[in-house]
Enzyme design. Structure first.
Site, PDB file in Angstrom:
ATOM      1  N   LYS A 184       0.838  -1.202   0.000  1.00  0.00           N
ATOM      2  CA  LYS A 184       0.000   0.000   0.000  1.00  0.00           C
ATOM      3  C   LYS A 184       0.879   1.260   0.000  1.00  0.00           C
ATOM      4  O   LYS A 184       2.075   1.184   0.248  1.00  0.00           O
ATOM      5  CB  LYS A 184      -0.908  -0.002   1.243  1.00  0.00           C
ATOM      6  CG  LYS A 184      -1.973  -1.114   1.185  1.00  0.00           C
ATOM      7  CD  LYS A 184      -3.011  -0.849   0.114  1.00  0.00           C
ATOM      8  CE  LYS A 184      -4.216  -1.759   0.195  1.00  0.00           C
ATOM      9  NZ  LYS A 184      -4.089  -3.027  -0.515  1.00  0.00           N
TER      10      LYS A 184
HETATM   11  C1  LIG Z   1      -9.920  -1.503  -1.578  1.00  0.00           C
HETATM   12  C2  LIG Z   1      -9.383  -2.346  -0.454  1.00  0.00           C
HETATM   13  N1  LIG Z   1     -10.117  -2.469   0.668  1.00  0.00           N
HETATM   14  C3  LIG Z   1      -9.682  -3.187   1.710  1.00  0.00           C
HETATM   15  C4  LIG Z   1      -8.490  -3.860   1.684  1.00  0.00           C
HETATM   16  C5  LIG Z   1      -8.093  -4.716   2.839  1.00  0.00           C
HETATM   17  O1  LIG Z   1      -6.920  -4.348   3.462  1.00  0.00           O
HETATM   18  P1  LIG Z   1      -6.022  -5.433   4.223  1.00  0.00           P
HETATM   19  O2  LIG Z   1      -5.318  -6.263   3.197  1.00  0.00           O
HETATM   20  O3  LIG Z   1      -5.088  -4.602   5.044  1.00  0.00           O
HETATM   21  O4  LIG Z   1      -6.927  -6.240   5.068  1.00  0.00           O
HETATM   22  C6  LIG Z   1      -7.678  -3.737   0.545  1.00  0.00           C
HETATM   23  C7  LIG Z   1      -6.364  -4.388   0.508  1.00  0.00           C
HETATM   24  O5  LIG Z   1      -6.000  -5.177  -0.277  1.00  0.00           O
HETATM   25  C8  LIG Z   1      -8.142  -2.981  -0.557  1.00  0.00           C
HETATM   26  O6  LIG Z   1      -7.415  -2.861  -1.680  1.00  0.00           O
END
Ligand SMILES: Cc1ncc(COP(=O)(O)O)c(C=O)c1O
Length: 365
Positions: A184
């Site tokens: 990210k």
């Molecule tokens: C649009 C979106 N929402 C939520 C998430 C979830 O984040 P995490 O991987 O930290 O749980 C991601 C991550 O891949 C994402 O791209």
């Protein structure tokens, strides 16, 4: 070349990161603690919100937001079909029905002009996603939510640092949810996430929910979860937060180099920066003819690309019980068949980007 060279970023910051990791390791405090609370304060300041609550992942931030808002069986929540399932997974686990609204093909975000038609007496919340780093239209979404008394949970997983009307996204809704997944814009070395809010009651509730529903140790006042951030992650992310604005401006510079290179090419539809927006290009996603052919050709030339995402949410098997079918959200379906994300991370070298540009052009010659 890597699609996103997280190792290279570490090498640049190695001295500072190794120093804080060693400090945490010798402190004996590995979960939460001072590093985490300092990081929470720094993120709250960066994101221009009153409260920031560290949790285990972006997914947890979204799920805990749904829990804190009291989303329950019989409720409906509105979101885009063109996102990662984590946006809505928690709300559906709380019992809500996912109600999708098609996207705007230019911004890849929920088409805010189509939201109102989907509102019923059961609608409880809107989950806008600032997809690929592009802010959703928070003017329209904010006024619809106010008019119909709906909550807003912003999915900021891909957009830390992005701005709408000169304000950082994540502070417009009841909550904003960040992810610190390694790739990210602000990425740690493991999972991590954060809930942003300006609402004191929600802040208190999420703090309780993340700690097994307790405020005082071993006294549980609601059913919660275990979702905490490691001290090592917080210490690393505190170092990286200082570089985030610079990383985002390099992403923007890389995006403008692609734009200049491809603007005349009729085979490629380029991403745009919407009005009143500061896009942070978590992804640089183009729409192309013969997407799979291009992907193969680039792969043969050792150029990595990614396909975000091949199947929209309304067609995912897990949501089959809601009866959505092909053709329900034609824009999202078309976009899923045409998109290809090119490397854009801040570590991408100019000569690597030149190679990508030349090979894409060569494919369409
Ligand atoms: C649009 C979106 N929402 C939520 C998430 C979830 O984040 P995490 O991987 O930290 O749980 C991601 C991550 O891949 C994402 O791209």
């Amino acid at each position: 070349m890597d699609f996103c060279d997280t190792k290279k970023q570490y090498e640049f910051l190695k001295k500072d990161i190794d120093f804080v990791v060693e400090k945490v390791l010798s402190s004996g405090r590995y979960i939460m603690g001072e590093e985490v609370s300092s990081f929470e304060q720094e993120v709250a300041k960066y994101n221009e919100v009153k409260y920031a609550i560290a949790v285990g992942s972006g997914t947890d931030a979204l799920t805990l937001s749904a829990m804190a808002l009291g989303i329950k069986s019989g409720d409906e929540v509105i979101t885009t079909p063109y996102t990662m399932i984590a946006t809505i997974q928690g709300a559906v686990q709380c019992g809500a029905k996912p109600v999708f609204v098609d996207i705007d093909p230019k911004t890849f975000n929920i088409d805010s002009n189509k939201i109102e038609k989907k509102i019923t007496s059961r609608t409880r919340a809107i989950f806008p996603v600032h997809f690929f780093g592009q802010p959703a239209d928070m003017n329209i979404i904010g006024s619809i939510a106010q008019k119909h008394n709906l909550a807003i949970v912003e999915d900021v997983a891909q957009a830390m640092g992005a701005k709408f009307n000169n304000r950082k996204v994540g502070g417009f809704g009841d909550t904003g949810c960040l992810s610190f997944f390694p790739t990210k814009n602000l990425g740690g070395y493991g999972d991590g996430g954060m809930v942003l809010t300006n609402n004191e009651e929600i802040n208190d509730k999420i703090k309780i929910l993340r700690a097994h529903g307790s405020k005082e140790k071993y006294k549980h006042i609601m059913l919660g979860v275990n979702s905490r951030l490691d001290s090592i992650q917080a210490a690393i992310l505190r170092i990286k937060l200082k570089h985030l604005d610079n990383y985002n401006s390099v992403r923007r510079k890389n995006a403008s180099r692609y734009y200049e290179a491809f603007r005349e090419n009729e085979n490629i539809i380029l991403p745009i920066e919407a009005d009143n927006s500061y896009h942070v290009y978590h992804q640089y996603t183009i729409r192309v003819k013969d997407r799979n052919g291009l992907m193969e050709f680039l792969k043969k030339n050792n150029i990595p690309t990614m396909l975000y995402y091949p199947l929209p949410l309304h067609l995912q098997p897990v949501f089959s019980e809601y009866g959505y079918k092909e053709g329900d959200f034609p824009v999202a379906e078309l976009v899923c068949s045409e998109v290809l994300s090119l490397p854009i991370s801040p570590e991408l070298e100019e000569n690597e980007q030149d190679l990508i540009i030349n090979k894409v052009k060569e494919f369409y010659n």
